[in-house]
Design a protein around this motif. Structure first.
Motif, PDB file in Angstrom:
ATOM      1  N   LEU A  28       0.826  -1.210   0.000  1.00 21.39           N
ATOM      2  CA  LEU A  28       0.000   0.000   0.000  1.00 21.39           C
ATOM      3  C   LEU A  28       0.861   1.262   0.000  1.00 21.39           C
ATOM      4  O   LEU A  28       0.559   2.242  -0.670  1.00 21.39           O
ATOM      5  N   TYR A  29       1.958   1.211   0.749  1.00 21.87           N
ATOM      6  CA  TYR A  29       2.887   2.349   0.804  1.00 21.87           C
ATOM      7  C   TYR A  29       3.482   2.617  -0.580  1.00 21.87           C
ATOM      8  O   TYR A  29       3.539   3.758  -1.042  1.00 21.87           O
ATOM      9  N   ILE A  30       3.924   1.545  -1.246  1.00 24.21           N
ATOM     10  CA  ILE A  30       4.533   1.690  -2.568  1.00 24.21           C
ATOM     11  C   ILE A  30       3.519   2.216  -3.574  1.00 24.21           C
ATOM     12  O   ILE A  30       3.818   3.071  -4.404  1.00 24.21           O
ATOM     13  N   GLN A  31       2.275   1.713  -3.500  1.00 30.86           N
ATOM     14  CA  GLN A  31       1.234   2.186  -4.410  1.00 30.86           C
ATOM     15  C   GLN A  31       0.943   3.669  -4.162  1.00 30.86           C
ATOM     16  O   GLN A  31       0.777   4.442  -5.105  1.00 30.86           O
ATOM     17  N   ALA A  32       0.917   4.057  -2.885  1.00 21.87           N
ATOM     18  CA  ALA A  32       0.680   5.463  -2.570  1.00 21.87           C
ATOM     19  C   ALA A  32       1.807   6.337  -3.110  1.00 21.87           C
ATOM     20  O   ALA A  32       1.572   7.436  -3.640  1.00 21.87           O
TER      21      ALA A  32
END
Length: 250
Positions: free
Chosen positions: A100-104
């Protein structure tokens, strides 16, 4: 780094981050070089790319959602975007929170790139991969100076000195980045401005030429004819032609 719209995983052979719909795929990529570029490919239109880039592929819906006028091209990767990429590189997708962090971060990268492009804050690199970002920025500054001061008596030496470049580097950089010599770009900028004045103002033709950097009316008329195929007087008459009766009755 490549930011692409309308691309697919199968079409991309280099390490990349794929952001299409709800899916995000992170593949290993090397450290971000200080001389890296951001290349934008919109709706499948290929843009120049070279070296070991990171690829970020966005579907068309994402581009529509951020309401950005993204066009294919190449820019130097600025420190801010490089920092976002660095944050993504050090975070390994071990769990759901990591993904989720990488997608954000991928979304932040795309949106910030769009904002910087819209604001004209990125330095173009199309044709300038032989130039450092430092020199490319100064060539862009020279172009902006021409747009701001085209009515003045500009010379190659004066432009180069104002932008912190020598004449040789300015001439080479201008051809690499804009496909024209400094003199050609200055002439086209002046003549385009003159055409706008002929269409939108009631200034006499000699005053139009003078307002756009031509001290000699004959030279202005010759240059205008070469650029647009007709003399300034014809352009002025075309603007002020009375409407066709047959069309005005409809």
């Amino acid at each position: 780094m490549i930011l692409a719209s309308g691309a697919t995983c199968d079409a991309i052979q280099r390490p990349h981050i794929q952001l299409c719909g709800d899916s995000t795929i992170l593949m290993t990529f090397s450290a971000i070089r200080t001389d890296a570029f951001v290349v934008v490919e919109v709706d499948g239109e290929a843009a120049d790319a070279c070296g070991d880039e990171v690829v970020i592929a966005l579907d068309r819906g994402f581009v529509a959602d951020i309401d950005a006028d993204l066009r294919s091209g190449s820019w130097h990767l600025c420190p801010e975007l490089r920092g976002i990429l660095s944050d993504m590189r050090v975070r390994r997708p071990a769990g759901r929170l990591d993904r989720l962090y990488i997608q954000a971060k991928a979304t932040e990268l795309a949106c910030r790139t769009a904002e910087l492009l819209t604001a004209g804050a990125l330095t173009p690199s199309s044709g300038s991969r032989d130039l450092s970002e430092f020199d490319a920025r100064r060539v862009v500054r020279a172009r902006d100076l021409i747009h701001q001061r085209f009515a003045e008596d500009l010379t190659l030496h004066g432009i180069a000195r104002a932008c912190g470049l020598n004449r040789s580097l300015l001439s080479r950089g201008f051809r690499l980045m804009f496909g024209k010599s400094v003199a050609q770009y200055l002439a086209h900028t002046r003549l385009d401005a003159a055409r706008r004045l002929l269409v939108t103002s009631d200034l006499v033709i000699s005053s139009v030429g003078h307002a756009c950097g031509y001290s000699n009316n004959a030279a202005f008329t010759r240059a205008f004819g070469r650029r647009f195929g007709v003399p300034p007087s014809v352009t002025r008459r075309q603007v002020h032609l009375p409407p066709c009766p047959a069309l005005s009755e409809r």
